[in-house]
Motif scaffolding. Sequence first.
Motif, PDB file in Angstrom:
ATOM      1  N   ALA A 167       5.895   1.874  -1.864  1.00 60.13           N
ATOM      2  CA  ALA A 167       4.639   1.458  -0.688  1.00 60.13           C
ATOM      3  C   ALA A 167       3.521   2.504  -1.108  1.00 60.13           C
ATOM      4  O   ALA A 167       1.990   1.537  -0.616  1.00 60.13           O
ATOM      5  CB  ALA A 167       5.001   2.338   0.936  1.00 60.13           C
ATOM      6  N   LEU A 168       3.926   3.264  -1.405  1.00 61.12           N
ATOM      7  CA  LEU A 168       2.198   4.321  -2.308  1.00 61.12           C
ATOM      8  C   LEU A 168       1.723   3.570  -2.974  1.00 61.12           C
ATOM      9  O   LEU A 168       0.055   3.132  -3.626  1.00 61.12           O
ATOM     10  CB  LEU A 168       2.285   5.615  -2.464  1.00 61.12           C
ATOM     11  N   SER A 169       2.464   2.206  -4.477  1.00 64.08           N
ATOM     12  CA  SER A 169       2.051   1.878  -5.315  1.00 64.08           C
ATOM     13  C   SER A 169       1.278   0.767  -4.552  1.00 64.08           C
ATOM     14  O   SER A 169       0.450   0.100  -5.501  1.00 64.08           O
ATOM     15  CB  SER A 169       3.518   1.088  -6.020  1.00 64.08           C
ATOM     16  N   ASP A 170       1.937  -0.557  -3.384  1.00 70.01           N
ATOM     17  CA  ASP A 170       1.224  -1.809  -2.545  1.00 70.01           C
ATOM     18  C   ASP A 170       0.079  -0.651  -2.362  1.00 70.01           C
ATOM     19  O   ASP A 170      -0.838  -1.301  -2.331  1.00 70.01           O
ATOM     20  CB  ASP A 170       2.198  -1.584  -1.402  1.00 70.01           C
ATOM     21  N   ARG A 171      -0.695   0.578  -2.054  1.00 68.89           N
ATOM     22  CA  ARG A 171      -1.311   1.320  -1.090  1.00 68.89           C
ATOM     23  C   ARG A 171      -2.485   2.030  -2.222  1.00 68.89           C
ATOM     24  O   ARG A 171      -3.879   1.712  -2.474  1.00 68.89           O
ATOM     25  CB  ARG A 171      -0.873   2.232  -0.215  1.00 68.89           C
ATOM     26  N   TYR A 172      -1.823   2.332  -2.666  1.00 70.95           N
ATOM     27  CA  TYR A 172      -3.108   2.804  -3.853  1.00 70.95           C
ATOM     28  C   TYR A 172      -2.380   2.830  -5.627  1.00 70.95           C
ATOM     29  O   TYR A 172      -4.181   3.119  -6.426  1.00 70.95           O
ATOM     30  CB  TYR A 172      -2.633   4.725  -4.145  1.00 70.95           C
ATOM     31  N   ARG A 191      -6.741  -6.782  -3.920  1.00 71.14           N
ATOM     32  CA  ARG A 191      -5.281  -6.919  -3.274  1.00 71.14           C
ATOM     33  C   ARG A 191      -4.498  -5.839  -3.197  1.00 71.14           C
ATOM     34  O   ARG A 191      -2.660  -6.448  -2.746  1.00 71.14           O
ATOM     35  CB  ARG A 191      -4.286  -7.404  -4.577  1.00 71.14           C
ATOM     36  N   ARG A 192      -4.595  -4.543  -2.558  1.00 64.16           N
ATOM     37  CA  ARG A 192      -3.749  -3.682  -2.365  1.00 64.16           C
ATOM     38  C   ARG A 192      -3.828  -4.048  -0.718  1.00 64.16           C
ATOM     39  O   ARG A 192      -4.558  -4.049   0.623  1.00 64.16           O
ATOM     40  CB  ARG A 192      -4.585  -2.643  -2.690  1.00 64.16           C
ATOM     41  N   SER A 193      -2.460  -3.378   0.352  1.00 63.60           N
ATOM     42  CA  SER A 193      -2.251  -2.835   0.851  1.00 63.60           C
ATOM     43  C   SER A 193      -3.019  -2.313   1.733  1.00 63.60           C
ATOM     44  O   SER A 193      -4.082  -1.183   0.973  1.00 63.60           O
ATOM     45  CB  SER A 193      -0.883  -2.289   1.861  1.00 63.60           C
ATOM     46  N   ALA A 194      -3.538  -2.245   3.188  1.00 67.11           N
ATOM     47  CA  ALA A 194      -4.984  -1.965   3.822  1.00 67.11           C
ATOM     48  C   ALA A 194      -4.622  -0.812   4.203  1.00 67.11           C
ATOM     49  O   ALA A 194      -5.424   0.088   4.152  1.00 67.11           O
ATOM     50  CB  ALA A 194      -5.600  -2.353   5.208  1.00 67.11           C
ATOM     51  N   ARG A 195      -3.530  -0.499   4.623  1.00 65.28           N
ATOM     52  CA  ARG A 195      -2.689   0.883   4.647  1.00 65.28           C
ATOM     53  C   ARG A 195      -1.523   1.213   3.907  1.00 65.28           C
ATOM     54  O   ARG A 195      -0.664   0.472   3.503  1.00 65.28           O
ATOM     55  CB  ARG A 195      -2.930   1.065   6.369  1.00 65.28           C
ATOM     56  N   PHE A 196      -1.165   2.179   4.215  1.00 61.98           N
ATOM     57  CA  PHE A 196       0.250   3.031   3.828  1.00 61.98           C
ATOM     58  C   PHE A 196       1.353   3.074   5.567  1.00 61.98           C
ATOM     59  O   PHE A 196       1.480   3.457   5.984  1.00 61.98           O
ATOM     60  CB  PHE A 196       0.191   4.536   3.549  1.00 61.98           C
ATOM     61  N   ASP A 197       2.109   2.424   5.143  1.00 57.32           N
ATOM     62  CA  ASP A 197       2.497   1.347   6.533  1.00 57.32           C
ATOM     63  C   ASP A 197       3.798   2.565   6.455  1.00 57.32           C
ATOM     64  O   ASP A 197       4.649   2.302   5.493  1.00 57.32           O
ATOM     65  CB  ASP A 197       2.977  -0.194   6.092  1.00 57.32           C
ATOM     66  N   ALA A 198       3.718   3.371   7.119  1.00 60.04           N
ATOM     67  CA  ALA A 198       4.892   3.859   7.163  1.00 60.04           C
ATOM     68  C   ALA A 198       6.367   3.311   7.905  1.00 60.04           C
ATOM     69  O   ALA A 198       7.687   4.013   7.594  1.00 60.04           O
ATOM     70  CB  ALA A 198       4.787   5.189   8.061  1.00 60.04           C
ATOM     71  N   SER A 199       6.219   2.480   8.693  1.00 58.03           N
ATOM     72  CA  SER A 199       7.388   1.761   8.541  1.00 58.03           C
ATOM     73  C   SER A 199       8.152   1.395   7.669  1.00 58.03           C
ATOM     74  O   SER A 199       9.734   1.486   7.757  1.00 58.03           O
ATOM     75  CB  SER A 199       7.048   0.956   9.824  1.00 58.03           C
ATOM     76  N   HIS A 200       7.350   0.632   6.494  1.00 57.63           N
ATOM     77  CA  HIS A 200       8.111   0.512   5.621  1.00 57.63           C
ATOM     78  C   HIS A 200       8.005   1.427   4.034  1.00 57.63           C
ATOM     79  O   HIS A 200       9.145   1.376   3.482  1.00 57.63           O
ATOM     80  CB  HIS A 200       7.518  -0.546   4.472  1.00 57.63           C
TER      81      HIS A 200
END
Length: 414
Positions: free
Chosen positions: A76-81, A200-209
């Motif tokens: 999830a961190l790699s998707d966001r940052y 192309r990154r996630s708009a936020r860090f999604d804690a649920s995932h």
Amino acid sequence: MDSSLQQRPGARRAALAFIFVTVLIDILSFGVIIPVLPHLVEQFTGGDIASAARWVGVFGMVFAAVQFVSTPVQGALSDRYGRRPVILISCLGLGLDFVFMALANSLPMLLVGRIISGIASASYTTANAYIADVTPPEQRARSYGMIGAAFGLGFVVGPMIGGWLGGIDLRLPFWFAAGLALLNFLYGWFVLPESLPPERRSARFDASHANPFGALRLLRSHPQVFGLAAVVLLANLAHYVYPSVFVLFADYRYGWGPREVGWVLACVGVLSIVVNAGLVGRTVRALGERRTLLLGLACGVAGFAVYGMADSGWMFMLGLPISALWALAAPSTQALITREVGPEVQGRIQGALMSLVSLAGIVGPLLFANVFALFVGADAPAQLPGAPWYLAALLLGCAWAVGWRYARPAARSL
């Protein structure tokens, strides 16, 4: 990396070369400690092989349990940052941790070191997402095969060096591994480019995932991925027979020490390179991803059966080229899975898959180590040291059946 990278073959090849070297150095650092870690555990347990086998199982379980929790966070961190910072933090953490393990003077300290390794180990998860970022879907199986070749090359050189250094001092491979991991950090800092641009990154860090159970729910939201994920789980559960029992099994049955184990693992690595670099792409083009997956799993079943029956070292070696063809399965599975999701969730999907690998690792080391201990201990119901290999063959047979059911051409598998 910009979004046009997939359309620029030269830039794509350069990016894949960067990630290949990064994974190679990372695997080298792990490979050098494979021949010596069980023997170091055996020293701390007073030389009792059954007790050492059980403790090696505990080490593997704890390592996997930590990864089960941490890999979805890393994905999830790699998707966001972005992928690059996650890889760099992983490499730095591993380098410092190998120093800690080199200095460990008790079994609890060594176990703490393995826990830190589990937290820091992120490069493989992020590398898979990196490849999905920069490679068109129809070329991913071949690219994942090249990463498999990096693993193979790492396991050629790593165990050879580790076995040689371990023959001098069981601590030397840990210092060498620390140097490699820190070199990997420096390489990534100066050379490794980012593969996921901000748009192309996630708009936020999604804690649920970013937790294992949320990550597994993410898999359920993609039904075709969920079926293939079951293959990943079963295949990786079978794979844990290697780190759980091989070193102690080879010592018990064939009298192999760290040097002999290092050479055998080097042979395994050479065969893995041949399959991943030379056969995966050709086989997928000839048979399609689904049939390549099934062929690889079938060869794994046959290879493990040979290992279980082998009552001499040369008979065990006969199984190596057969089981090496199992390497056809993993790149095909990864390629099939990455077709089903978009770039904005590739990191989370890969993190979820690594959670399954870790879940297998929670069960596998204890399962195989205790099966081995049961059949070689003083109270063994029968002397059957090959029992863990037979169990692994059974698990791969189940993976083959699940793959036959879910890896369908109708789901864009071919």
